[in-house]
Design a protein around this motif. Structure first.
Motif, PDB file in Angstrom:
ATOM      1  N   ARG A  32      68.831  47.267  66.944  1.00 25.45           N
ATOM      2  CA  ARG A  32      68.882  45.947  67.582  1.00 25.45           C
ATOM      3  C   ARG A  32      67.903  44.979  66.928  1.00 25.45           C
ATOM      4  N   LEU A  33      66.744  45.497  66.566  1.00 27.51           N
ATOM      5  CA  LEU A  33      65.756  44.659  65.889  1.00 27.51           C
ATOM      6  C   LEU A  33      66.284  44.231  64.522  1.00 27.51           C
ATOM      7  N   ALA A  34      66.961  45.138  63.834  1.00 26.96           N
ATOM      8  CA  ALA A  34      67.570  44.799  62.540  1.00 26.96           C
ATOM      9  C   ALA A  34      68.584  43.680  62.701  1.00 26.96           C
TER      10      ALA A  34
ATOM     11  N   LEU B 173      61.847  29.598  69.537  1.00 23.60           N
ATOM     12  CA  LEU B 173      61.913  30.840  70.291  1.00 23.60           C
ATOM     13  C   LEU B 173      63.314  31.425  70.176  1.00 23.60           C
ATOM     14  N   VAL B 174      63.389  32.704  69.848  1.00 23.89           N
ATOM     15  CA  VAL B 174      64.657  33.437  69.843  1.00 23.89           C
ATOM     16  C   VAL B 174      64.536  34.578  70.847  1.00 23.89           C
ATOM     17  N   LEU B 175      65.433  34.596  71.818  1.00 23.64           N
ATOM     18  CA  LEU B 175      65.496  35.685  72.785  1.00 23.64           C
ATOM     19  C   LEU B 175      66.669  36.579  72.425  1.00 23.64           C
ATOM     20  N   ALA B 176      66.408  37.862  72.245  1.00 25.66           N
ATOM     21  CA  ALA B 176      67.461  38.811  71.860  1.00 25.66           C
ATOM     22  C   ALA B 176      67.128  40.175  72.450  1.00 25.66           C
ATOM     23  N   ASP B 177      68.150  40.924  72.801  1.00 28.19           N
ATOM     24  CA  ASP B 177      67.960  42.272  73.330  1.00 28.19           C
ATOM     25  C   ASP B 177      67.518  43.191  72.199  1.00 28.19           C
ATOM     26  N   VAL B 178      66.232  43.517  72.178  1.00 29.44           N
ATOM     27  CA  VAL B 178      65.703  44.353  71.099  1.00 29.44           C
ATOM     28  C   VAL B 178      65.020  45.612  71.623  1.00 29.44           C
ATOM     29  N   ALA B 179      65.031  45.814  72.938  1.00 27.76           N
ATOM     30  CA  ALA B 179      64.448  47.019  73.519  1.00 27.76           C
ATOM     31  C   ALA B 179      65.450  48.166  73.451  1.00 27.76           C
ATOM     32  N   THR B 180      64.952  49.397  73.465  1.00 30.27           N
ATOM     33  CA  THR B 180      65.844  50.549  73.449  1.00 30.27           C
ATOM     34  C   THR B 180      66.696  50.619  74.709  1.00 30.27           C
ATOM     35  N   ALA B 181      66.140  50.099  75.819  1.00 31.85           N
ATOM     36  CA  ALA B 181      66.863  50.045  77.097  1.00 31.85           C
ATOM     37  C   ALA B 181      66.131  49.058  77.982  1.00 31.85           C
TER      38      ALA B 181
ATOM     39  N   MET C  78      76.555  42.846  65.594  1.00 33.35           N
ATOM     40  CA  MET C  78      75.994  43.982  64.879  1.00 33.35           C
ATOM     41  C   MET C  78      75.238  44.929  65.804  1.00 33.35           C
ATOM     42  N   THR C  79      75.230  44.655  67.095  1.00 30.01           N
ATOM     43  CA  THR C  79      74.554  45.525  68.033  1.00 30.01           C
ATOM     44  C   THR C  79      75.329  46.797  68.308  1.00 30.01           C
ATOM     45  N   ASP C  80      76.527  46.986  67.689  1.00 30.14           N
ATOM     46  CA  ASP C  80      77.289  48.212  67.856  1.00 30.14           C
ATOM     47  C   ASP C  80      76.811  49.322  66.934  1.00 30.14           C
ATOM     48  N   GLY C  81      75.740  49.065  66.184  1.00 30.10           N
ATOM     49  CA  GLY C  81      75.174  50.072  65.285  1.00 30.10           C
ATOM     50  C   GLY C  81      75.613  49.902  63.850  1.00 30.10           C
ATOM     51  N   THR C  82      76.504  48.947  63.584  1.00 25.59           N
ATOM     52  CA  THR C  82      76.934  48.693  62.215  1.00 25.59           C
ATOM     53  C   THR C  82      75.781  48.106  61.417  1.00 25.59           C
ATOM     54  N   ALA C  83      75.503  48.671  60.243  1.00 30.02           N
ATOM     55  CA  ALA C  83      74.395  48.183  59.432  1.00 30.02           C
ATOM     56  C   ALA C  83      74.727  46.826  58.844  1.00 30.02           C
ATOM     57  N   PRO C  84      73.826  45.834  58.986  1.00 29.11           N
ATOM     58  CA  PRO C  84      74.057  44.532  58.362  1.00 29.11           C
ATOM     59  C   PRO C  84      74.036  44.659  56.841  1.00 29.11           C
ATOM     60  N   LEU C  85      74.699  43.734  56.178  1.00 32.47           N
ATOM     61  CA  LEU C  85      74.649  43.709  54.721  1.00 32.47           C
ATOM     62  C   LEU C  85      73.240  43.357  54.273  1.00 32.47           C
ATOM     63  N   PRO C  86      72.718  43.976  53.191  1.00 28.82           N
ATOM     64  CA  PRO C  86      71.367  43.659  52.727  1.00 28.82           C
ATOM     65  C   PRO C  86      71.247  42.188  52.332  1.00 28.82           C
ATOM     66  N   LEU C  87      70.189  41.557  52.792  1.00 31.47           N
ATOM     67  CA  LEU C  87      69.905  40.180  52.428  1.00 31.47           C
ATOM     68  C   LEU C  87      68.981  40.172  51.220  1.00 31.47           C
ATOM     69  N   GLN C  88      69.202  39.237  50.322  1.00 35.45           N
ATOM     70  CA  GLN C  88      68.361  39.115  49.133  1.00 35.45           C
ATOM     71  C   GLN C  88      67.088  38.366  49.524  1.00 35.45           C
ATOM     72  N   GLN C  89      66.221  39.067  50.239  1.00 32.85           N
ATOM     73  CA  GLN C  89      65.004  38.474  50.758  1.00 32.85           C
ATOM     74  C   GLN C  89      63.837  39.437  50.522  1.00 32.85           C
ATOM     75  N   ALA C  90      62.666  38.862  50.233  1.00 31.67           N
ATOM     76  CA  ALA C  90      61.432  39.643  50.154  1.00 31.67           C
ATOM     77  C   ALA C  90      60.675  39.448  51.460  1.00 31.67           C
ATOM     78  N   VAL C  91      60.441  40.548  52.172  1.00 32.20           N
ATOM     79  CA  VAL C  91      59.823  40.474  53.493  1.00 32.20           C
ATOM     80  C   VAL C  91      58.565  41.321  53.514  1.00 32.20           C
TER      81      VAL C  91
END
Length: 333
Positions: free
Chosen positions: A314-316, A296-304, A1-14
């Motif tokens: 990316r954060l999404a 711990l989860v490591l993921a590329d979430v910075a703009t660059a 999903m890092t290609d900019g495709t929006a993830p499907l909405p999750l039925q979660q209260a955050v």
């Protein structure tokens, strides 16, 4: 999903806790992936337009509340137009210089609704409806407050002296090393709607953002902290992409986590999210996270690479995977 495709909405209260640009990025990500988002915002700002309005009208500082509302605006023309209007800062050289449209709108609604016996929360809900915001924005407490910090070496001439620094702006920019923060008043009245949101949340997100002046203050509101600790919601801590000059100068990722848990040692952490480019020693951080009972989860979430800003898309993606239970190493390749 890092290609900019929006993830499907999750039925979660955050519920997302914080303030400023860090909370803005987190909310802009969360509104893309879950169907119920509530922001609980620090209300201790004493600088800029917010500080001026707080002093003149005796209201909650509206700036961080405004930024959270702007982050929840949709990506369509309506949402982005109103987000721009809300964030517009007046130029010029007169009395309006530096004021932000959204701050004035919020305070105007508070004045009008107070005359009708309505609350500050109802005023924020009205702004949210105007913007068609994809979530709700609440203050963490109902009265303005100040942050105070014990700072070691605030005066470079006395590096071993501990002094008290007062004010969100002053804490955020202090030289020296912050040992801990308090609120004044020490027990501000928590927003009841914020407490309810935490009680019924599936997930609570802490960070990113200014650690001592936007994130940790939530843990110093006694009723808010007790509700967080008792809640069955899973807690995600999102670490910053580096130190912040002033309040976290010289901090490694594990120092940020240690400072957070030092103010709430009974807080149960489910996941710590960090960008690998900001983690010099992943094994050490993983050990500290594990000792707190989390993963711990490591993921590329910075703009660059090397950026100090989180990328909302990316954060999404990272939030969607964590909340869907997809956290194995293969899932992040």
């Amino acid at each position: 999903m890092t290609d900019g495709t929006a993830p499907l909405p999750l039925q979660q209260a955050v519920v997302a806790l914080g303030g400023g640009h860090g909370l803005h990025a987190s909310l802009a990500a969360l509104r893309r992936v879950v169907d119920e988002v509530t922001a609980i915002v620090t209300v201790a700002d004493n600088g800029g337009s917010s500080g001026r309005l707080r002093k003149e009208f005796g209201v909650l500082p509206p700036g961080d509340l405004r930024m959270a509302l702007a982050a929840l605006c949709g990506d369509d023309e309506w949402g982005q137009t109103w987000a721009d209007v809300l964030q517009h800062r007046f130029q010029g050289t007169g009395e309006m210089q530096g004021h932000v449209v959204g701050n004035l709108l919020i305070v105007a609604l508070w004045e009008l609704l107070a005359a009708k016996g309505q609350s500050q929360v109802e005023g924020l809900d009205w702004v949210g409806r105007l913007l068609d915001a994809r979530g709700r924005v609440l203050p963490m407490a109902l009265t303005p407050m100040d942050i105070t910090a014990e700072v070691l070496g605030h005066d470079p001439a006395y590096p071993d002296l501990v002094q008290v620094v007062r004010g969100q702006v002053e804490v955020a920019t202090t030289p020296g090393r912050i040992l801990g923060i308090q609120l004044d008043p020490a027990e501000p009245e928590a927003c009841p709607e914020a407490l309810d949101a935490i009680r019924y949340a599936d997930w609570v997100v802490l960070g990113p953002g200014s650690w001592y002046s936007s994130v940790i203050p939530h843990l110093r509101v006694p009723e808010l902290r007790r509700t967080l600790v008792k809640s069955e919601a899973k807690v995600i801590v999102v670490l910053n992409l580096g130190e912040q000059k002033g309040e976290t100068s010289g901090y490694a990722p594990e120092d940020h986590l240690g400072a957070l848990l030092g103010h709430a040692p009974d807080l149960k952490v489910h996941t710590v999210l960090a960008d690998p480019g900001s983690v010099p020693d992943p094994d050490l951080l993983e050990s500290v996270v594990a000792s707190a009972g989390g993963q711990l989860v490591l993921a590329d979430v910075a703009t660059a690479p090397g950026s100090a800003q989180h990328d909302p898309v990316r954060l999404a993606d990272a939030y969607a995977r964590i909340m869907s239970g997809v956290t194995g190493s293969d899932a992040w390749r």
